[in-house]
Design a protein around this motif. Structure first.
Motif, PDB file in Angstrom:
ATOM      1  N   TYR A  42      72.033  57.510  20.446  1.00 63.05           N
ATOM      2  CA  TYR A  42      72.726  57.495  21.741  1.00 63.05           C
ATOM      3  C   TYR A  42      74.070  56.784  21.645  1.00 63.05           C
ATOM      4  CZ  TYR A  42      74.177  56.084  26.361  1.00 63.05           C
ATOM      5  OH  TYR A  42      74.933  55.871  27.485  1.00 63.05           O
ATOM      6  N   HIS A  43      74.118  55.657  20.938  1.00 58.89           N
ATOM      7  CA  HIS A  43      75.337  54.847  20.873  1.00 58.89           C
ATOM      8  C   HIS A  43      76.306  55.436  19.845  1.00 58.89           C
ATOM      9  CE1 HIS A  43      72.451  52.118  22.797  1.00 58.89           C
ATOM     10  NE2 HIS A  43      73.518  51.655  23.423  1.00 58.89           N
ATOM     11  N   THR A  44      76.776  56.631  20.159  1.00 62.67           N
ATOM     12  CA  THR A  44      77.626  57.412  19.257  1.00 62.67           C
ATOM     13  C   THR A  44      79.014  57.588  19.866  1.00 62.67           C
ATOM     14  OG1 THR A  44      77.025  59.505  20.280  1.00 62.67           O
ATOM     15  CG2 THR A  44      75.576  58.697  18.513  1.00 62.67           C
ATOM     16  N   ALA A  45      79.840  58.351  19.175  1.00 60.35           N
ATOM     17  CA  ALA A  45      81.182  58.639  19.692  1.00 60.35           C
ATOM     18  C   ALA A  45      81.118  59.396  21.018  1.00 60.35           C
ATOM     19  CB  ALA A  45      81.993  59.422  18.665  1.00 60.35           C
ATOM     20  N   ASP A  46      80.033  60.117  21.265  1.00 61.52           N
ATOM     21  CA  ASP A  46      79.880  60.784  22.563  1.00 61.52           C
ATOM     22  C   ASP A  46      79.758  59.752  23.689  1.00 61.52           C
ATOM     23  OD1 ASP A  46      80.034  63.313  21.478  1.00 61.52           O
ATOM     24  OD2 ASP A  46      77.859  63.587  21.363  1.00 61.52           O
ATOM     25  N   TYR A  79      76.244  47.834  15.871  1.00 61.89           N
ATOM     26  CA  TYR A  79      75.034  48.301  16.543  1.00 61.89           C
ATOM     27  C   TYR A  79      73.908  48.498  15.546  1.00 61.89           C
ATOM     28  CZ  TYR A  79      71.747  50.582  19.546  1.00 61.89           C
ATOM     29  OH  TYR A  79      70.601  50.856  20.246  1.00 61.89           O
ATOM     30  N   ASP A  80      72.910  47.635  15.664  1.00 65.25           N
ATOM     31  CA  ASP A  80      71.712  47.704  14.837  1.00 65.25           C
ATOM     32  C   ASP A  80      70.510  47.683  15.782  1.00 65.25           C
ATOM     33  OD1 ASP A  80      69.564  47.439  13.146  1.00 65.25           O
ATOM     34  OD2 ASP A  80      70.226  45.569  12.230  1.00 65.25           O
ATOM     35  N   PRO A  81      69.763  48.784  15.880  1.00 60.12           N
ATOM     36  CA  PRO A  81      68.614  48.814  16.797  1.00 60.12           C
ATOM     37  C   PRO A  81      67.565  47.754  16.490  1.00 60.12           C
ATOM     38  CG  PRO A  81      69.174  51.029  16.050  1.00 60.12           C
ATOM     39  CD  PRO A  81      69.959  50.073  15.207  1.00 60.12           C
ATOM     40  N   ARG A  82      67.603  47.200  15.284  1.00 58.44           N
ATOM     41  CA  ARG A  82      66.625  46.174  14.917  1.00 58.44           C
ATOM     42  C   ARG A  82      67.100  44.757  15.236  1.00 58.44           C
ATOM     43  NH1 ARG A  82      62.773  48.401  11.203  1.00 58.44           N
ATOM     44  NH2 ARG A  82      63.298  50.547  10.623  1.00 58.44           N
ATOM     45  N   SER A  92      79.786  42.236  18.096  1.00 59.25           N
ATOM     46  CA  SER A  92      80.848  43.169  18.469  1.00 59.25           C
ATOM     47  C   SER A  92      82.031  42.425  19.081  1.00 59.25           C
ATOM     48  CB  SER A  92      80.316  44.219  19.450  1.00 59.25           C
ATOM     49  OG  SER A  92      79.391  45.083  18.825  1.00 59.25           O
ATOM     50  N   ALA A  93      81.751  41.416  19.902  1.00 54.31           N
ATOM     51  CA  ALA A  93      82.814  40.633  20.526  1.00 54.31           C
ATOM     52  C   ALA A  93      83.620  39.883  19.460  1.00 54.31           C
ATOM     53  CB  ALA A  93      82.222  39.655  21.535  1.00 54.31           C
TER      54      ALA A  93
END
Length: 212
Positions: A42-46, A79-82, A92-93
């Motif tokens: 989901y957390h993609t360029a889209d 972004y790491d889902p784990r 990210s900040a």
């Protein structure tokens, strides 16, 4: 129509970046490789594009839309889902502040973009923070999608967390949904709240009823 690279370059330049265009474009290309990492569903360029489109649509509601655009670019740069807790947003900040300063953005502006990024951990803003409100509202715009769009969103989130057993995922997802529903308002800016609040709450409540 502007490409994503062109949109990043324009936002960075508007925020005071002094780097050459080639360096700004290289930074954008690098960010896009992050947004294209294999663990992302989901957390993609889209998603990035969707957030930027909302920011552009409602840019007049924010005093510094260029900072909001840069924060959109950076808010899931790591972004790491784990990852645990708000580690992704925190990292990210930190990444945003460092990258923007290397591109010649003033330190105080880079710090403000980093602050905006950090808000996406809980999507809670303070009073009189329209830049933060626009970023958070844009990030959560997906919650107000129609039934098909919302189903696609939840399916992608589940695929990102494929490593989590069903029972654990359902419990964790239910916590997220309840936290969003407990917010005084999912959307802070009045025009977005008027358009999206009711549908978003209905989507979240329906997902909870189905067992998240």
């Amino acid at each position: 129509m502007e490409t994503l690279v062109e949109r990043f370059r324009a936002a960075a330049r508007a925020a005071g970046a002094t780097a050459e265009d080639t360096d700004l474009e290289a930074a954008a290309a690098y960010l896009l490789t992050r947004w294209s990492e294999p663990q992302r569903q989901y957390h993609t360029a889209d998603h990035l594009t969707a957030v930027l489109d909302v920011v552009d649509r409602f840019a007049g509601l924010a005093p510094h839309p260029e900072r909001v655009r840069l924060a959109a670019w950076m808010h899931d740069a790591v972004y790491d889902p784990r990852a645990l807790g708000d580690a992704n947003e925190r990292d990210s900040a930190e990444f945003a502040e460092g990258l923007l300063q290397t591109l010649g953005v003033a330190e105080d502006t880079a710090q403000e973009v980093a602050r905006l990024v950090s808000l996406t951990a809980g999507h809670a803003t303070g009073e009189d923070d329209p830049d933060g409100e626009l970023l958070c509202d844009a990030d959560l715009a997906v919650l107000a999608g129609d039934d098909d769009a919302y189903a696609e969103y939840t399916a992608k989130i589940r695929r990102e967390y494929a490593h989590v057993p069903d029972d654990d995922f359902k419990a964790g997802r239910a916590q997220v949904l309840k936290a969003l529903l407990e917010l005084p308002s999912i959307y802070r800016l009045a025009p977005l709240r008027e358009q999206w609040e009711a549908k978003a709450r209905a989507n979240l409540e329906n997902e909870l009823k189905r067992g998240a």
